[in-house]
Design a protein around this motif. Structure first.
Motif, PDB file in Angstrom:
ATOM      1  N   THR A   2      44.420  34.142  29.822  1.00 56.71           N
ATOM      2  CA  THR A   2      43.691  35.312  30.308  1.00 56.71           C
ATOM      3  C   THR A   2      43.335  35.139  31.770  1.00 56.71           C
ATOM      4  N   SER A   3      43.422  36.217  32.519  1.00 54.72           N
ATOM      5  CA  SER A   3      42.986  36.202  33.912  1.00 54.72           C
ATOM      6  C   SER A   3      41.947  37.295  34.100  1.00 54.72           C
ATOM      7  N   ILE A   4      40.949  37.001  34.924  1.00 61.89           N
ATOM      8  CA  ILE A   4      39.843  37.929  35.086  1.00 61.89           C
ATOM      9  C   ILE A   4      39.451  38.023  36.551  1.00 61.89           C
ATOM     10  N   SER A   5      39.289  39.244  37.024  1.00 64.50           N
ATOM     11  CA  SER A   5      38.767  39.492  38.369  1.00 64.50           C
ATOM     12  C   SER A   5      37.355  40.023  38.234  1.00 64.50           C
ATOM     13  N   ALA A  25      40.024  30.823  31.235  1.00 63.96           N
ATOM     14  CA  ALA A  25      40.666  31.930  31.945  1.00 63.96           C
ATOM     15  C   ALA A  25      40.680  31.628  33.437  1.00 63.96           C
ATOM     16  N   SER A  26      41.687  32.125  34.130  1.00 72.06           N
ATOM     17  CA  SER A  26      41.697  32.022  35.582  1.00 72.06           C
ATOM     18  C   SER A  26      40.753  33.074  36.147  1.00 72.06           C
ATOM     19  N   VAL A  27      40.033  32.708  37.203  1.00 76.32           N
ATOM     20  CA  VAL A  27      38.957  33.560  37.718  1.00 76.32           C
ATOM     21  C   VAL A  27      39.180  33.899  39.181  1.00 76.32           C
ATOM     22  N   GLN A  28      39.107  35.185  39.490  1.00 77.07           N
ATOM     23  CA  GLN A  28      39.077  35.673  40.863  1.00 77.07           C
ATOM     24  C   GLN A  28      37.739  36.376  41.078  1.00 77.07           C
ATOM     25  N   GLY A  55      43.431  39.766  38.201  1.00 73.35           N
ATOM     26  CA  GLY A  55      43.073  39.652  36.791  1.00 73.35           C
ATOM     27  C   GLY A  55      43.585  40.801  35.944  1.00 73.35           C
ATOM     28  N   LYS A  81      44.540  48.011  34.192  1.00 73.97           N
ATOM     29  CA  LYS A  81      43.633  46.914  33.873  1.00 73.97           C
ATOM     30  C   LYS A  81      42.711  47.293  32.715  1.00 73.97           C
TER      31      LYS A  81
END
Length: 206
Positions: A2-5, A25-28, A55, A81
């Motif tokens: 999961t990626s999240i902005s 999760a990867s975070v921006q 994200g 998104k």
């Protein structure tokens, strides 16, 4: 993965970043400007307003009054998104009422401003930041209530919550966001009056 902005670098943005970290999760994190105050930490990608969103999930961790400015930059990008609205539109000059329309919610109003079909989910607004950071509310696991109209979006949000070690409870369609905002309003007011603690809040027992 999961990626999240997360748009917003304040307390709730930081708390949700911690949730995302526990969920692997990867975070921006998108800040208002390069000089905006935030606690930089390794492993996060930082950007400023107008930078592209990386994200799949996008959290609007800013006051509702900031939404028009965000949409100027990101309205079309948000089409594909899952958009998470965490706002509690309290009138902080009086602490007496919600500022959203009496028959609506910030989440519903946001959905009207986005391209048709954009998946908006109301989530995290009933949780005070500390209970998200610790994953506990008193002696219980933190419960996150959420509402939305798109099954795939609600599944993605529930998976994020559960991967972070918390309990996810589907409150129903996006029309339930009005009730979630009323719960958030009551919880914040009670904490401000010293009737409850900011480190705790409402808990849903199994």
């Amino acid at each position: 993965m999961t990626s999240i902005s997360i748009i917003g670098s304040g307390r709730m943005g930081a708390a949700i970043a911690e949730v995302a970290t526990r969920a692997c999760a990867s975070v921006q994190i998108i800040k208002r400007s390069a000089t905006s105050m935030s606690a930089a930490r390794p492993g996060f990608e930082y950007g400023v307003m107008g930078d592209g969103l990386t994200g799949d999930l996008v959290v609007l961790a800013v006051p509702y009054s900031a939404y028009p400015g965000i949409l100027e930059h990101y309205r079309d990008q948000l089409r594909d998104k899952v958009v998470i609205d965490i706002s509690n539109p309290i009138d902080f000059t009086t602490y007496d009422q919600l500022r959203s329309p009496a028959d609506s919610s910030t989440a519903a109003e946001l959905a009207k401003l986005l391209p048709e079909g954009t998946a908006v989910v109301k989530a995290f607004n009933v949780n005070l930041g500390e209970t998200l950071v610790t994953g506990t509310n008193g002696t219980t696991t933190t419960t996150v209530l959420f509402a939305g109209d798109y099954a795939h979006a609600k599944i993605a949000v529930a998976q994020l919550i559960e991967a972070a070690g918390m309990r996810a409870v589907d409150a129903g369609p996006l029309t339930r966001a009005r009730e979630l905002e009323a719960m958030g309003f009551l919880q914040i007011i009670m904490a401000a009056l010293g009737r409850t603690r900011y480190e705790s809040g409402f808990a849903l027992l199994q």
